[in-house]
Design an enzyme around this catalytic site. Structure first.
Site, PDB file in Angstrom:
ATOM      1  CG  ASP A 185      -1.814   1.116   1.373  1.00 17.44           C
ATOM      2  OD1 ASP A 185      -1.267   2.222   0.900  1.00 17.44           O
ATOM      3  OD2 ASP A 185      -2.923   1.192   2.186  1.00 17.44           O
ATOM      4  CG  HIS A 186       1.323   4.152  -3.335  1.00 13.54           C
ATOM      5  ND1 HIS A 186       0.406   3.915  -3.753  1.00 13.54           N
ATOM      6  CD2 HIS A 186       1.725   5.641  -3.127  1.00 13.54           C
ATOM      7  CE1 HIS A 186      -0.195   5.022  -3.922  1.00 13.54           C
ATOM      8  NE2 HIS A 186       0.380   5.953  -3.787  1.00 13.54           N
ATOM      9  CG  HIS A 248      -3.994   4.533  -0.317  1.00 14.08           C
ATOM     10  ND1 HIS A 248      -3.095   3.704  -0.461  1.00 14.08           N
ATOM     11  CD2 HIS A 248      -4.395   4.937  -1.846  1.00 14.08           C
ATOM     12  CE1 HIS A 248      -2.712   3.336  -1.627  1.00 14.08           C
ATOM     13  NE2 HIS A 248      -3.479   3.911  -2.423  1.00 14.08           N
TER      14      HIS A 248
END
Ligand code: BG6
Length: 518
Positions: A185-186, A248
């Site tokens: 999950d960047h 996010h």
């Protein structure tokens, strides 16, 4: 930035080596790590793809991507040439087990040449439906067998609902141990997101007031200016709830709401986050229309240019009911947060690309001052700005200069770039480095992904069964549908205008570019 060059040799095998993610994010991030001398001396990037090409033209394509998307600007001729000598292209038809055997032989040859067993990172830069065949193919060739060195990386979304995530987790567990799996999950790689932990638990000041006694509510905004662009193929079956809130958004909420970890051990932090997800109150189907709002953008204006409605974007169904905006009110049912709403919103084609957390404190319990002194007084507010600029701002009251007693809000400001005068690493740089080090703190554990799906699943099901009748319901370039304002207005609150932070090119000064705080 802390430099920690990796000792072990590493090979990145990027499945989907010809795709956008590789060109825009992965290779620019690896190039940046190379420039900072953080990659091991022995490393290799193997781009796996189906379209015949030569190593040279593949490298050239990646260079163009890096020129365009790297935060380091255009590539330097000599440095790029050194870096590119570590890149090769591997033509493979991934439907056959033979291809995986060929990749295995290639990796074995590399180990022989280096006289060392490299860490092997199998990066699936592919659509979600490819995870299953890839995991199976790798395992079929025994490329999962080294439980320490063989690592598989998958991108979000992990599954498309609770059931499919469970299935996928089971399937992955058949072939890989949990510690071999890196679910990206960047957002978790972004500096300011990580800084939430440092800020909360590296200071004595904030933790005592970080609870329902002092915090009135929390707002989390992840706004995007862009429309769906060329990603309609994916987005039509995803929508804002799956694309942003399930991952996010909830990850940010977890960092804001979690209990103090005993250490920064990866399982300790991940456990504390799962505790938050499990404490999020399940929204009863009857309550969904009161707690969640969906929207879809219509035509409008962006930077003075007319832009299309979502339904007129290429690849989007003319009657599409995919939401491009979602706002949800969550409650975290535990001692710390009982009764404190966490409002979250996200959307495409909003007025700006901005992600922030806004913590709204309670008003003072007793008004010492006369009403005339309080005309401009406001409760304390803490803003954690994640992007475009990273910073933390605290609003508090002071006496306005003059003969009268009058209160006025001012703010204390901290800007990352101004304070440290360094470039923050891109999220993918941090994450790729962590994968090489074998540190999974910033990656989602299987139970985390499922717990997050559990939170959004009732909303997903309701939205799937009851089609929206009012889409499109917000103009491109606006802050979303009216119902999102009503969501807060019903509680006597309103969304705060996001705060635009801006830094000068030389990083010497940063400031709030548009009003909203105080
Ligand atoms: C991705 C979503 O995970 O995050 C995209 O799939 C979104 O739809 C992107 O545009 C936003 O990331 P960032 O880092 O630009 O805020």
């Amino acid at each position: 930035m802390q430099k920690s060059k990796i000792g072990n040799a590493a090979v990145f095998v990027i499945f989907g080596g010809e795709g956008d993610l590789t060109r825009r994010k992965l290779v620019p991030a690896l190039y940046s790590l190379f420039l900072d001398d953080q990659l091991p001396d022995r490393f290799k990037i193997i781009g796996v793809g189906r379209d015949q090409t030569t190593d040279d033209s593949y490298r050239e394509r990646l260079r163009q991507g890096t020129d365009e998307y790297s935060t380091r600007g255009r590539t330097d001729e000599r440095r790029w040439r050194d870096f590119a000598s570590h890149i090769s292209f591997f033509l493979a038809d991934l439907d056959t087990s033979r291809s995986f055997e060929e990749i295995k032989a290639e990796l074995a040859a590399r180990d022989d040449e280096w006289g060392e067993k490299a860490n092997r990172i199998y990066y699936l830069a592919l659509p979600p439906d490819m995870i299953r065949p890839m995991a199976k193919g790798l395992a079929g060739a025994g490329l999962n067998s080294d439980r320490v060195r063989d690592r598989i990386v998958v991108e979000k979304p992990f599954g498309h609902d609770l059931e499919s995530a469970r299935e996928l987790n089971l399937l992955m567990a058949e072939y890989f141990e949990e510690r071999q799996i890196y679910r990206i999950d960047h957002y978790l790689g972004k500096e300011t997101v990580q800084n939430i932990i440092a800020f909360r638990f590296g200071n004595t000041l904030f933790e005592p007031i970080w609870n329902r006694r002092y915090i009135d509510h929390v707002q989390i905004t992840v706004a995007e200016k862009e429309g769906v662009g060329s990603r309609s193929g994916f987005y039509e079956s995803a929508g804002a709830l799956r694309d942003i809130i399930q991952n996010h958004g909830l990850q940010i909420l977890c960092l804001v709401a979690m209990e103090a970890p005993v250490s920064v051990d990866s399982d300790e932090i991940r456990q504390k986050k799962v505790d938050v997800l499990r404490a999020i109150r399940a929204i009863h189907p009857d309550q969904i229309h009161q707690s969640a709002v969906r929207g879809q953008y219509g035509a409008g204006w962006e930077d003075g240019k007319r832009v299309n409605a979502y339904r007129s974007e290429p690849g989007v169904a003319p009657e599409s009911s995919t939401e491009t905006f979602a706002a949800v009110k969550f409650y975290v049912d535990n001692w710390r947060w009982q009764g404190v709403p966490f409002y979250m919103r996200t959307g495409k084609r909003l007025p700006a690309r901005i992600s922030e957390v806004s913590i709204h404190f309670m008003p003072v319990p007793h008004q010492t001052f006369a009403a005339s002194a309080l005309l401009d007084s406001r409760p304390n507010r803490l803003l954690i700005s994640i992007q475009p600029e990273e910073g933390i701002l605290l609003r508090f009251e002071v006496k306005h200069p003059g003969q009268q007693m009058a209160l006025a809000p001012v703010m204390m400001q901290f800007y990352y770039r101004e304070a440290f005068r360094v470039r923050s690493p891109e999220a993918y740089e941090t994450l790729l480095l962590d994968i090489m080090k074998g540190d999974s703190t910033l990656f989602m554990r299987a139970d985390q992904t499922e717990a997050a799906w559990e939170v959004v699943n009732p909303i997903l099901e309701m939205w799937q069964s009851v089609k929206p009748t009012d889409f499109p319901n917000y103009h491109s370039g606006s802050w979303g549908p009216e119902a999102a304002d009503t969501l807060l207005a019903r509680d006597g609150r309103s969304w705060t205008m996001p705060t635009f932070l801006q830094c000068s090119e030389d990083l010497a000064t940063c400031r709030v570019a548009k009003e909203p705080l105080p």
